[in-house]
Design a protein around this motif. Sequence first.
Motif, PDB file in Angstrom:
ATOM      1  N   ALA A 286     -14.599   0.570  -2.945  1.00  0.00           N
ATOM      2  CA  ALA A 286     -14.838   1.938  -3.432  1.00  0.00           C
ATOM      3  C   ALA A 286     -16.299   2.163  -3.794  1.00  0.00           C
ATOM      4  O   ALA A 286     -16.901   3.183  -3.427  1.00  0.00           O
ATOM      5  CB  ALA A 286     -13.925   2.238  -4.616  1.00  0.00           C
ATOM      6  N   LYS A 287     -16.906   1.213  -4.498  1.00  0.00           N
ATOM      7  CA  LYS A 287     -18.292   1.416  -4.938  1.00  0.00           C
ATOM      8  C   LYS A 287     -19.261   1.386  -3.753  1.00  0.00           C
ATOM      9  O   LYS A 287     -20.293   2.072  -3.770  1.00  0.00           O
ATOM     10  CB  LYS A 287     -18.676   0.368  -5.981  1.00  0.00           C
ATOM     11  N   PHE A 288     -18.924   0.636  -2.708  1.00  0.00           N
ATOM     12  CA  PHE A 288     -19.770   0.610  -1.521  1.00  0.00           C
ATOM     13  C   PHE A 288     -19.612   1.895  -0.706  1.00  0.00           C
ATOM     14  O   PHE A 288     -20.581   2.402  -0.136  1.00  0.00           O
ATOM     15  CB  PHE A 288     -19.448  -0.615  -0.674  1.00  0.00           C
ATOM     16  N   ILE A 302     -29.006   3.151   7.119  1.00  0.00           N
ATOM     17  CA  ILE A 302     -28.597   1.837   6.629  1.00  0.00           C
ATOM     18  C   ILE A 302     -28.717   0.805   7.743  1.00  0.00           C
ATOM     19  O   ILE A 302     -28.280   1.041   8.877  1.00  0.00           O
ATOM     20  CB  ILE A 302     -27.167   1.881   6.071  1.00  0.00           C
ATOM     21  N   TYR A 303     -29.287  -0.337   7.383  1.00  0.00           N
ATOM     22  CA  TYR A 303     -29.363  -1.488   8.276  1.00  0.00           C
ATOM     23  C   TYR A 303     -28.379  -2.536   7.773  1.00  0.00           C
ATOM     24  O   TYR A 303     -28.504  -3.007   6.633  1.00  0.00           O
ATOM     25  CB  TYR A 303     -30.783  -2.056   8.306  1.00  0.00           C
ATOM     26  N   TYR A 304     -27.416  -2.867   8.602  1.00  0.00           N
ATOM     27  CA  TYR A 304     -26.472  -3.918   8.256  1.00  0.00           C
ATOM     28  C   TYR A 304     -27.085  -5.259   8.653  1.00  0.00           C
ATOM     29  O   TYR A 304     -27.165  -5.601   9.822  1.00  0.00           O
ATOM     30  CB  TYR A 304     -25.142  -3.691   8.974  1.00  0.00           C
ATOM     31  N   ASP A 305     -27.562  -5.984   7.652  1.00  0.00           N
ATOM     32  CA  ASP A 305     -28.190  -7.292   7.848  1.00  0.00           C
ATOM     33  C   ASP A 305     -27.086  -8.345   7.759  1.00  0.00           C
ATOM     34  O   ASP A 305     -26.615  -8.667   6.665  1.00  0.00           O
ATOM     35  CB  ASP A 305     -29.256  -7.508   6.775  1.00  0.00           C
ATOM     36  N   ALA A 306     -26.654  -8.842   8.903  1.00  0.00           N
ATOM     37  CA  ALA A 306     -25.457  -9.680   8.970  1.00  0.00           C
ATOM     38  C   ALA A 306     -25.804 -11.134   9.243  1.00  0.00           C
ATOM     39  O   ALA A 306     -26.719 -11.436  10.019  1.00  0.00           O
ATOM     40  CB  ALA A 306     -24.528  -9.174  10.069  1.00  0.00           C
ATOM     41  N   SER A 307     -25.069 -12.033   8.621  1.00  0.00           N
ATOM     42  CA  SER A 307     -25.155 -13.443   8.999  1.00  0.00           C
ATOM     43  C   SER A 307     -24.795 -13.582  10.466  1.00  0.00           C
ATOM     44  O   SER A 307     -23.924 -12.864  10.985  1.00  0.00           O
ATOM     45  CB  SER A 307     -24.181 -14.280   8.165  1.00  0.00           C
ATOM     46  N   GLU A 308     -25.460 -14.527  11.141  1.00  0.00           N
ATOM     47  CA  GLU A 308     -25.214 -14.688  12.575  1.00  0.00           C
ATOM     48  C   GLU A 308     -23.745 -14.948  12.867  1.00  0.00           C
ATOM     49  O   GLU A 308     -23.207 -14.471  13.876  1.00  0.00           O
ATOM     50  CB  GLU A 308     -26.073 -15.827  13.127  1.00  0.00           C
ATOM     51  N   SER A 309     -23.063 -15.692  12.009  1.00  0.00           N
ATOM     52  CA  SER A 309     -21.664 -16.034  12.261  1.00  0.00           C
ATOM     53  C   SER A 309     -20.746 -14.824  12.191  1.00  0.00           C
ATOM     54  O   SER A 309     -19.629 -14.857  12.719  1.00  0.00           O
ATOM     55  CB  SER A 309     -21.194 -17.092  11.260  1.00  0.00           C
ATOM     56  N   SER A 403     -35.158   7.408   4.884  1.00  0.00           N
ATOM     57  CA  SER A 403     -35.432   6.225   4.061  1.00  0.00           C
ATOM     58  C   SER A 403     -34.501   5.077   4.425  1.00  0.00           C
ATOM     59  O   SER A 403     -33.288   5.263   4.537  1.00  0.00           O
ATOM     60  CB  SER A 403     -35.267   6.569   2.580  1.00  0.00           C
ATOM     61  N   PRO A 404     -35.053   3.858   4.643  1.00  0.00           N
ATOM     62  CA  PRO A 404     -34.229   2.713   5.044  1.00  0.00           C
ATOM     63  C   PRO A 404     -33.587   2.015   3.848  1.00  0.00           C
ATOM     64  O   PRO A 404     -34.191   1.890   2.786  1.00  0.00           O
ATOM     65  CB  PRO A 404     -35.240   1.791   5.734  1.00  0.00           C
ATOM     66  N   HIS A 405     -32.360   1.549   4.049  1.00  0.00           N
ATOM     67  CA  HIS A 405     -31.628   0.785   3.034  1.00  0.00           C
ATOM     68  C   HIS A 405     -30.934  -0.384   3.734  1.00  0.00           C
ATOM     69  O   HIS A 405     -30.475  -0.253   4.872  1.00  0.00           O
ATOM     70  CB  HIS A 405     -30.599   1.665   2.327  1.00  0.00           C
ATOM     71  N   ILE A 406     -30.839  -1.509   3.038  1.00  0.00           N
ATOM     72  CA  ILE A 406     -30.270  -2.726   3.622  1.00  0.00           C
ATOM     73  C   ILE A 406     -28.899  -3.003   3.021  1.00  0.00           C
ATOM     74  O   ILE A 406     -28.742  -3.068   1.793  1.00  0.00           O
ATOM     75  CB  ILE A 406     -31.187  -3.941   3.383  1.00  0.00           C
ATOM     76  N   PHE A 407     -27.905  -3.140   3.901  1.00  0.00           N
ATOM     77  CA  PHE A 407     -26.546  -3.526   3.495  1.00  0.00           C
ATOM     78  C   PHE A 407     -26.332  -4.944   4.033  1.00  0.00           C
ATOM     79  O   PHE A 407     -26.236  -5.157   5.229  1.00  0.00           O
ATOM     80  CB  PHE A 407     -25.541  -2.553   4.123  1.00  0.00           C
ATOM     81  N   ARG A 408     -26.285  -5.922   3.141  1.00  0.00           N
ATOM     82  CA  ARG A 408     -26.142  -7.317   3.570  1.00  0.00           C
ATOM     83  C   ARG A 408     -24.676  -7.705   3.621  1.00  0.00           C
ATOM     84  O   ARG A 408     -23.926  -7.472   2.674  1.00  0.00           O
ATOM     85  CB  ARG A 408     -26.924  -8.250   2.648  1.00  0.00           C
ATOM     86  N   VAL A 409     -24.300  -8.294   4.739  1.00  0.00           N
ATOM     87  CA  VAL A 409     -22.956  -8.837   4.921  1.00  0.00           C
ATOM     88  C   VAL A 409     -23.145 -10.304   5.264  1.00  0.00           C
ATOM     89  O   VAL A 409     -23.553 -10.650   6.381  1.00  0.00           O
ATOM     90  CB  VAL A 409     -22.192  -8.108   6.035  1.00  0.00           C
ATOM     91  N   ALA A 410     -22.895 -11.172   4.293  1.00  0.00           N
ATOM     92  CA  ALA A 410     -23.270 -12.579   4.440  1.00  0.00           C
ATOM     93  C   ALA A 410     -22.069 -13.509   4.346  1.00  0.00           C
ATOM     94  O   ALA A 410     -21.165 -13.299   3.526  1.00  0.00           O
ATOM     95  CB  ALA A 410     -24.290 -12.957   3.368  1.00  0.00           C
ATOM     96  N   ASP A 411     -22.090 -14.520   5.199  1.00  0.00           N
ATOM     97  CA  ASP A 411     -21.131 -15.616   5.111  1.00  0.00           C
ATOM     98  C   ASP A 411     -21.728 -16.644   4.158  1.00  0.00           C
ATOM     99  O   ASP A 411     -22.660 -17.370   4.509  1.00  0.00           O
ATOM    100  CB  ASP A 411     -20.915 -16.214   6.496  1.00  0.00           C
ATOM    101  N   ASP A 414     -17.987 -20.366   1.217  1.00  0.00           N
ATOM    102  CA  ASP A 414     -16.641 -20.231   0.651  1.00  0.00           C
ATOM    103  C   ASP A 414     -16.280 -18.785   0.357  1.00  0.00           C
ATOM    104  O   ASP A 414     -15.210 -18.503  -0.181  1.00  0.00           O
ATOM    105  CB  ASP A 414     -16.514 -21.062  -0.624  1.00  0.00           C
ATOM    106  N   SER A 415     -17.198 -17.848   0.685  1.00  0.00           N
ATOM    107  CA  SER A 415     -16.934 -16.459   0.337  1.00  0.00           C
ATOM    108  C   SER A 415     -17.705 -15.513   1.251  1.00  0.00           C
ATOM    109  O   SER A 415     -18.654 -15.903   1.937  1.00  0.00           O
ATOM    110  CB  SER A 415     -17.297 -16.190  -1.130  1.00  0.00           C
ATOM    111  N   LEU A 416     -17.275 -14.251   1.228  1.00  0.00           N
ATOM    112  CA  LEU A 416     -17.944 -13.157   1.924  1.00  0.00           C
ATOM    113  C   LEU A 416     -18.727 -12.375   0.883  1.00  0.00           C
ATOM    114  O   LEU A 416     -18.183 -11.988  -0.156  1.00  0.00           O
ATOM    115  CB  LEU A 416     -16.900 -12.257   2.590  1.00  0.00           C
ATOM    116  N   LEU A 417     -20.017 -12.136   1.169  1.00  0.00           N
ATOM    117  CA  LEU A 417     -20.858 -11.439   0.218  1.00  0.00           C
ATOM    118  C   LEU A 417     -21.287 -10.098   0.784  1.00  0.00           C
ATOM    119  O   LEU A 417     -21.862 -10.016   1.867  1.00  0.00           O
ATOM    120  CB  LEU A 417     -22.099 -12.276  -0.107  1.00  0.00           C
ATOM    121  N   PHE A 418     -20.999  -9.017   0.056  1.00  0.00           N
ATOM    122  CA  PHE A 418     -21.478  -7.676   0.361  1.00  0.00           C
ATOM    123  C   PHE A 418     -22.535  -7.315  -0.690  1.00  0.00           C
ATOM    124  O   PHE A 418     -22.321  -7.534  -1.887  1.00  0.00           O
ATOM    125  CB  PHE A 418     -20.345  -6.643   0.245  1.00  0.00           C
ATOM    126  N   SER A 419     -23.640  -6.713  -0.257  1.00  0.00           N
ATOM    127  CA  SER A 419     -24.605  -6.187  -1.226  1.00  0.00           C
ATOM    128  C   SER A 419     -25.311  -4.979  -0.631  1.00  0.00           C
ATOM    129  O   SER A 419     -25.699  -4.973   0.537  1.00  0.00           O
ATOM    130  CB  SER A 419     -25.620  -7.253  -1.640  1.00  0.00           C
TER     131      SER A 419
END
Length: 535
Positions: A286-288, A302-309, A403-411, A414-419
């Motif tokens: 919801a907050k995202f 928005i730029y989705y900066d994703a882990s390669e995996s 204006s650019p904003h970064i949305f990180r989706v990281a492996d 042991d967890s999935l990280l959204f920021s």
Amino acid sequence: MASRVILVVMSTETSIFIESQSPEETARNFLAVAKHFQLGSLPTEQPHPKTTRLSDLSKHNLPKAISILKDIDVEALDVLARQMNRILDLQQAINDTISSGNRVFLCGCGATGRLSLTLEVLWRQQSPRALRDSVVGFMAGGDVALISSVENFEDSPEFGVRQLKELGFQQGDLVIGATEGGETPFVIGAVELAASYPNARKPFFMYCNPDDALKRIERSRNVLENDDIEKINLSVGPMAISGSTRMQASTMLLAAIGIALLFECPNAARQEITQLVRDSDFLFLAKFIEMESKIYDNSGVIYYDASESLAISVLTDTTERSPTFSLAPFDNSNDLNPLPSLVYLLFSNTDSSQSAWSKLLLRQPRALDWEGQQERVGLNRLLGFDFSKGIVGQRQERFPNLSPHIFRVADAGDSLLFSLEHISHRLRWKGASSLARHILLKLLLNIHSTLVMGRLNRYEGNVMTWVRASNLKLIDRSIRYAATLLKRRGINRFTYADLAFEIFRQMKKIDRTESVVLSTVKSLSNGAHDAPSVH
């Protein structure tokens, strides 16, 4: 500038290319073959009874909207249990093919094409080096279509045949065709070619509508009644957004094929996926959703900066927003005056477009340098979609007011990280398999992007009012959705043909990022055309 209308029109025997001279002529050409693409009776095209107020909930009650969409996804996953015997048959066919030194070809269009390429990437991530080329994913339009819909390719079975042949398909190889609706000509063409080889290994045809509904469509009936083709039915009923098969239908196909391809014990894999989804709390989205919507409201991108995996699944969701909601697709460096995409993929540790594509796919990209098609699907076009680390600065120069904003989706192991901006969330998935992680991420991103689009008024109730009419099936869908909205407004006097003529008139007038459904409804509601057909 209004988009030019070009159709590839299919009869049962012939592919006819027509460049329209007028909207009326184009409408007549469409209506001449429309019976082959009128799919409103299929369950995957019908509205879901649990989401009739989804657009309103996306604005006023996000927790409830998220919970409804998660519940629909969990219910859909239960379909896998009913088809485990057939999934085991598919696993055996895959194992036999690879152990004999042959290759497995995964074929799809649009969302099923992207899931085919996703599964190829997952195979390459976990298979021994000697076997990485044993699985080949391909989609209508080639790898370019991962990012930008290639209009009309999926309407042509001949293109399915040609792409499969050019990839080196030979006797003993296995084709797995995935089509959410069960009627896609491109996939049918590839599957029927594989079945036509003497003493061929039987191809698999996987789909998400009931057989009795599909048998009313000649091309689908031909496949279902062909004893040289194996069929796996994964019917899941209506989509959460009417006709948006990027959601539950593509999830089922991704899970079913992935379980057969990537696991020794399919039943355990199915249980793992279902349990991970059930146990994960989706309400953090919801907050995202609120933050991403706010960024767009304030002229941000928005730029989705994703882990390669994870990048292939992040790319899939971000690019599927364009045809689903008529957003500008990823802008291409070859275009002189491109419209800016609201979202873009970012590989912040790559130096070039070529490197980014190779890291995404774990192989060299495959473009289609066909005569007359290079500008749409050739290598130069593909590399123009640059998501390497320099893309933020390049696009900032091109679109200085955004204006650019970064949305990180990281492996994070042991967890999935959204920021995003000042908010972040860590979702535990310790010990989960790669496929389970990608399916969970797909569901999260599908729900996230769907509800963001609801807050941006990109659908009404659960009707996909901003669908882009880029092929014959989607033209039919646009006509049907316009009829639905007119009916809600108490206007019932227009026939299917009337609406077809007006749809094509509007396609000539509006920009590709405008809604042809809403412009048609507005025109007819205002009485601009009391009897729009030209007979």
